[in-house]
Write an enzyme that holds these catalytic residues in place. Structure first.
Site, PDB file in Angstrom:
ATOM      1  N   LYS A 191      -6.025  32.642 -27.676  1.00  0.00           N
ATOM      2  CA  LYS A 191      -5.361  31.777 -26.851  1.00  0.00           C
ATOM      3  C   LYS A 191      -4.342  30.822 -27.251  1.00  0.00           C
ATOM      4  O   LYS A 191      -5.159  30.315 -27.775  1.00  0.00           O
ATOM      5  CB  LYS A 191      -4.766  33.007 -25.506  1.00  0.00           C
ATOM      6  CG  LYS A 191      -5.552  34.146 -26.006  1.00  0.00           C
ATOM      7  CD  LYS A 191      -4.855  35.143 -26.312  1.00  0.00           C
ATOM      8  CE  LYS A 191      -5.590  36.695 -26.325  1.00  0.00           C
ATOM      9  NZ  LYS A 191      -6.381  37.354 -26.544  1.00  0.00           N
TER      10      LYS A 191
HETATM   11  C1  LIG Z   1      -2.157  41.388 -25.442  1.00  0.00           C
HETATM   12  C2  LIG Z   1      -3.081  41.834 -24.926  1.00  0.00           C
HETATM   13  N1  LIG Z   1      -3.669  42.136 -23.923  1.00  0.00           N
HETATM   14  C3  LIG Z   1      -5.080  41.672 -23.232  1.00  0.00           C
HETATM   15  C4  LIG Z   1      -5.938  40.925 -23.626  1.00  0.00           C
HETATM   16  C5  LIG Z   1      -7.630  41.595 -22.812  1.00  0.00           C
HETATM   17  O1  LIG Z   1      -7.847  39.215 -23.271  1.00  0.00           O
HETATM   18  P1  LIG Z   1      -9.506  39.570 -22.945  1.00  0.00           P
HETATM   19  O2  LIG Z   1      -9.697  39.423 -24.162  1.00  0.00           O
HETATM   20  O3  LIG Z   1      -9.188  37.652 -21.981  1.00  0.00           O
HETATM   21  O4  LIG Z   1      -9.398  40.117 -21.893  1.00  0.00           O
HETATM   22  C6  LIG Z   1      -5.139  41.195 -24.799  1.00  0.00           C
HETATM   23  C7  LIG Z   1      -6.200  39.789 -25.792  1.00  0.00           C
HETATM   24  O5  LIG Z   1      -6.670  39.653 -26.944  1.00  0.00           O
HETATM   25  C8  LIG Z   1      -3.992  40.669 -25.551  1.00  0.00           C
HETATM   26  O6  LIG Z   1      -3.355  39.915 -26.671  1.00  0.00           O
END
Ligand SMILES: Cc1ncc(COP(=O)(O)O)c(C=O)c1O
Length: 412
Positions: A191
């Site tokens: 990110k």
């Molecule tokens: C739009 C979106 N929502 C939720 C998530 C979930 O995040 P995490 O991978 O930190 O659990 C991501 C992760 O790639 C995402 O891109």
């Protein structure tokens, strides 16, 4: 153009920005001996600084972006059988928490160019069980919020933003993540800022901030004089080690995002006029912050479309992902076969007639996924990288066009 340009990768130091700031804060944590977030200073400082930057009253750190989405749903007290409208083009971490709350994900189609949900596609899916809509700003490109907010107000639906990919993206001069009752962000490796794994929710509501804090701490309220396990909750706490890195990163966020956007603009300009590809459009009154750099590939001009272009680009030193995700969430086994809790079919069993979605009923998803090609993008990409990518894209398309015009059976 030199052939030895190596593009930065979000997966390692070449595309990430960890330096003395992160090291100093990490060492402070280790020397303090306090690694547990609720007893330390770094997670709390991170929360205060990211909230101040976004302009929300509160931020509550958690252990991942998925945990942030789950915490946001739980803070809103989403319950069994309630329908949550969301996009089928996203990371599964943005969807699975709905099911863990016992709620039912209802998929809205997306715009075929931005791959974002719209007020129109959401409106088609509202029922008398709809409680909330999750607005996901894919690739850091803002959804069109005015009509979505109008719809939500008119139909009394709660807005939850999934801003995991959209740090400091703007819509009419206001940061994404400040439009909904609550927003979820991710701090995972790729990110705009990261501490490896982590996330947070942002909100202006005292009540939601309190519920988020207590829920993500097993329902236990550390701040109360007479603490108790107030309600069902999980441990989604962030550790001080993550907090230290996240804090150092948040202090660089504005500069890193400005750089991402500036270099992305250069790539957009360089690709202007390249027949067969076009960057995903951004609304006039919005600023996208390019979690990744998505392109739309015209298969009429580029033989073989995104997959062929990705293959050709790879041989030219440019890594990319055709189609972003292989298929919309509802086509994954988890949804097709409703593999959830044991053999229970829960929470679909609460619904009665949960639809088996078909791709043909989602024309925006079908067109969008078939034409999108996603390029990695980081705060370490510079003008040389942008020029290199544009040149390689042009070369790759030329090669594909030439190959396809050769008579069959002849090569070279
Ligand atoms: C739009 C979106 N929502 C939720 C998530 C979930 O995040 P995490 O991978 O930190 O659990 C991501 C992760 O790639 C995402 O891109």
């Amino acid at each position: 153009m030199s052939t030895d340009v190596v593009l930065p990768s979000e997966r390692d130091a070449s595309g990430r920005s960890f330096g003395p700031e992160e090291r100093t804060l990490l060492l402070e944590v280790l020397e303090s001996g306090v690694l547990f977030g609720p007893n330390g200073t770094k997670v709390r400082a991170f929360e205060a600084e990211i909230a101040a930057l976004l302009g929300t009253r509160f931020a509550r750190a958690v252990s991942s972006g998925s945990a942030a989405v789950h915490t946001a749903l739980a803070a809103l007290d989403i319950g069994p059988g309630e329908e949550i409208i969301t996009t089928p083009i996203t990371d599964m971490g943005g969807i699975s928490p709905i099911l863990y709350q016992g709620a039912i994900p209802v998929f809205a189609d997306v715009d075929p160019e931005t791959l974002n949900i719209t007020a129109e596609t959401v409106a088609q899916k509202i029922s008398n069980r709809t409680r909330a809509v999750i607005v996901t700003h894919l690739f850091g490109n803002p959804c069109d919020m005015d009509p979505i907010m109008k719809l939500a107000t008119e139909r009394d639906i709660v807005l939850l933003e999934d801003a995991a990919q959209a740090y400091l993206a703007e819509y009419r001069g206001r940061y994404i993540g400040t439009f909904g009752r609550i927003a979820a962000f991710s701090l995972q490796q790729t990110k705009q800022i990261t501490c490896g794994e982590g996330g947070f929710v942002a909100t202006d509501s005292d009540r939601l901030a309190r519920r988020a804090r207590v829920w993500a701490d097993k329902g236990w309220n550390y701040e109360s004089e007479a603490p108790d396990h107030e309600f069902l909750g999980l441990n989604y706490r962030m550790s001080e080690l993550q907090g230290a890195v996240a804090l150092a990163q948040v202090r660089k966020l504005t500069a890193m995002v400005e750089h991402r956007v500036r270099v992305a603009e250069i790539l957009r300009q360089r690709l202007d006029g390249v027949a067969g590809v076009r960057p995903v459009p951004v609304l006039d009154h919005a600023v996208a912050t390019y979690w990744r750099f998505p392109l739309l590939v015209d298969s009429e001009i580029v033989p073989g479309g995104p997959a062929a272009l990705a293959g050709e680009l790879k041989s030219l030193g440019v890594w990319s992902t055709p189609n972003y995700i292989r298929y919309p969430a509802f086509m994954c086994r988890q949804f097709r076969e409703r593999v959830t809790f044991g053999q229970s079919d829960y929470p679909y069993s609460l619904h009665g007639d949960y639809p088996q979605e078909r791709l043909d009923d989602f024309p925006g998803c079908k067109t969008g996924l078939a034409s999108v090609l996603v390029l990695p993008w980081t705060e370490r990409h510079n003008e040389t990288h942008a020029a290199f990518i544009a040149e390689r894209v042009t070369e790759a398309i030329d090669r594909l066009v030439q190959d396809s015009s050769r008579p069959p059976g002849r090569s070279g």
